[in-house]
Motif scaffolding. Structure first.
Motif, PDB file in Angstrom:
ATOM      1  N   VAL A  32      15.574  -6.264   0.899  1.00 15.23           N
ATOM      2  CA  VAL A  32      14.907  -5.796  -0.315  1.00 15.23           C
ATOM      3  C   VAL A  32      15.366  -6.619  -1.515  1.00 15.23           C
ATOM      4  CG1 VAL A  32      14.688  -3.808  -1.873  1.00 15.23           C
ATOM      5  CG2 VAL A  32      14.612  -3.455   0.603  1.00 15.23           C
ATOM      6  N   PHE A  37      15.204   5.422   3.832  1.00 14.68           N
ATOM      7  CA  PHE A  37      13.837   4.950   4.032  1.00 14.68           C
ATOM      8  C   PHE A  37      13.104   5.976   4.913  1.00 14.68           C
ATOM      9  CE2 PHE A  37      16.064   0.710   3.451  1.00 14.68           C
ATOM     10  CZ  PHE A  37      15.523   0.457   2.204  1.00 14.68           C
ATOM     11  N   GLU A  38      11.818   5.773   5.111  1.00 18.98           N
ATOM     12  CA  GLU A  38      11.010   6.728   5.836  1.00 18.98           C
ATOM     13  C   GLU A  38      11.064   6.456   7.346  1.00 18.98           C
ATOM     14  OE1 GLU A  38       9.968   4.702   3.377  1.00 18.98           O
ATOM     15  OE2 GLU A  38      10.423   6.251   1.881  1.00 18.98           O
TER      16      GLU A  38
HETATM   17 CL1  6GU Z   1      10.098   1.097   3.084  1.00 17.97          CL
HETATM   18  N1  6GU Z   1      10.732   2.953   1.382  1.00 17.97           N
HETATM   19  C1  6GU Z   1      11.202   3.397   0.214  1.00 17.97           C
HETATM   20  N2  6GU Z   1      11.231   4.725   0.024  1.00 17.97           N
HETATM   21  N3  6GU Z   1      11.656   2.602  -0.755  1.00 17.97           N
HETATM   22  C2  6GU Z   1      11.603   1.289  -0.541  1.00 17.97           C
HETATM   23  C3  6GU Z   1      11.133   0.744   0.644  1.00 17.97           C
HETATM   24  C4  6GU Z   1      10.681   1.641   1.607  1.00 17.97           C
HETATM   25  N4  6GU Z   1      11.204  -0.601   0.556  1.00 17.97           N
HETATM   26  C5  6GU Z   1      11.716  -0.882  -0.639  1.00 17.97           C
HETATM   27  N5  6GU Z   1      11.964   0.253  -1.316  1.00 17.97           N
END
Ligand code: 6GU
Length: 265
Positions: A243, A185-186
């Motif tokens: 998620v 994630f970021e």
């Molecule tokens: Cl916060 N970032 C990314 N790159 N993918 C995701 C996400 C976040 N949340 C669900 N998929």
């Protein structure tokens, strides 16, 4: 296995025709993480195939399952549902990422519905909320196209289908989806950067598939399920389980929306 991606997609499409008994399909739906329960809302499949048995799709790895492909009718439409996509972060390159939509194109579909799980960059994006993708930022630094393929990407996410979706559900919001390679994630700083760049949603899929669809002349529709707030938005750490759980909770609404969209396309 063929060297040429177009020939691999054509082989997979003829295997699908043979095994489903349908010479062509009209619409394909790619279901992202957390969207699996929505597949059942679309209806009982007439045929379900293991993706790993079709040319060009990844064989199941140590962690289970390559995913499946379903064929069913919705209204008058012959629909392919792809459960399980290949992501860029798997490290197999761009071609396996877009093989599903290229195969769908080779079966004759005129429309592809791309779904995904995304982080929300906006405090007003509630977890569990579907958001129409209005446009994207391709931040993968990759393209599914090679050579002099100067494809126009104006109105990539069909204004017609977005309008149709808003007629079905007037509460639907729209947003710009930033597609990153992942798999991490970021950072909160990256999320601030993405907001400045005009992103509303962030994820690890969809953008390369959408470009491949446009190059094949297919109308694209994109729908993100906001499964969590992106880093730094709420102060909570991110969790892959969260998620997946958000998808379960919203699956019926998502499936019904997709079904209505398909019957009306
Ligand atoms: Cl916060 N970032 C990314 N790159 N993918 C995701 C996400 C976040 N949340 C669900 N998929």
């Amino acid at each position: 296995m063929h060297e040429d991606p177009a020939r691999r997609a054509a082989s997979a499409a003829s295997e699908i025709a043979e095994r489903t008994g349908r010479q062509a399909h009209d619409v394909a739906v790619v279901l992202g993480s957390g969207w699996r329960p929505a597949a059942d809302v679309l209806g009982e499949p007439d045929t379900e195939l293991d993706l790993g048995d079709l040319t060009g799709f990844a064989k199941p790895g140590a962690v289970g399952h390559a995913g499946t492909l379903r064929s069913l009718r919705i209204g008058g439409r012959r629909v392919l549902v792809l459960l399980g996509r290949t992501h860029l972060y798997e490290g197999k390159g761009v071609e396996p990422v877009v093989h599903g939509v290229r195969t769908a194109a080779a079966t004759g579909v005129g429309t592809v519905l791309l779904t995904n799980a995304a982080g929300g960059l906006d405090e007003d994006h509630a977890v569990g909320q579907p958001v129409l993708i209005s446009d994207h930022l391709n931040l993968t630094a990759r393209s599914p196209l090679t050579g002099a393929s100067f494809v126009d990407l104006t109105d990539l996410y069909s204004p017609r289908l977005r309008e149709h979706a808003r007629r079905i559900d007037p509460t639907l919001r729209e947003g710009v989806y930033a597609g990153l390679p992942g798999p991490h994630f970021e950072t909160p700083a990256e999320i601030r950067m993405l907001r400045t760049m005009g992103a509303d949603l962030v994820g690890m899929s969809t953008v390369l598939e959408a470009i491949a669809c446009r190059a094949a002349g297919i109308e694209v529709f994109g729908l993100s399920l906001v499964t969590n707030a992106a880093a730094g938005i709420t102060g909570q750490p991110l969790d892959h389980e969260e998620v997946l759980a958000a998808g379960q909770a919203s699956a019926r609404r998502m499936g019904e929306l997709l079904g209505e969209l398909i019957s009306g396309t």
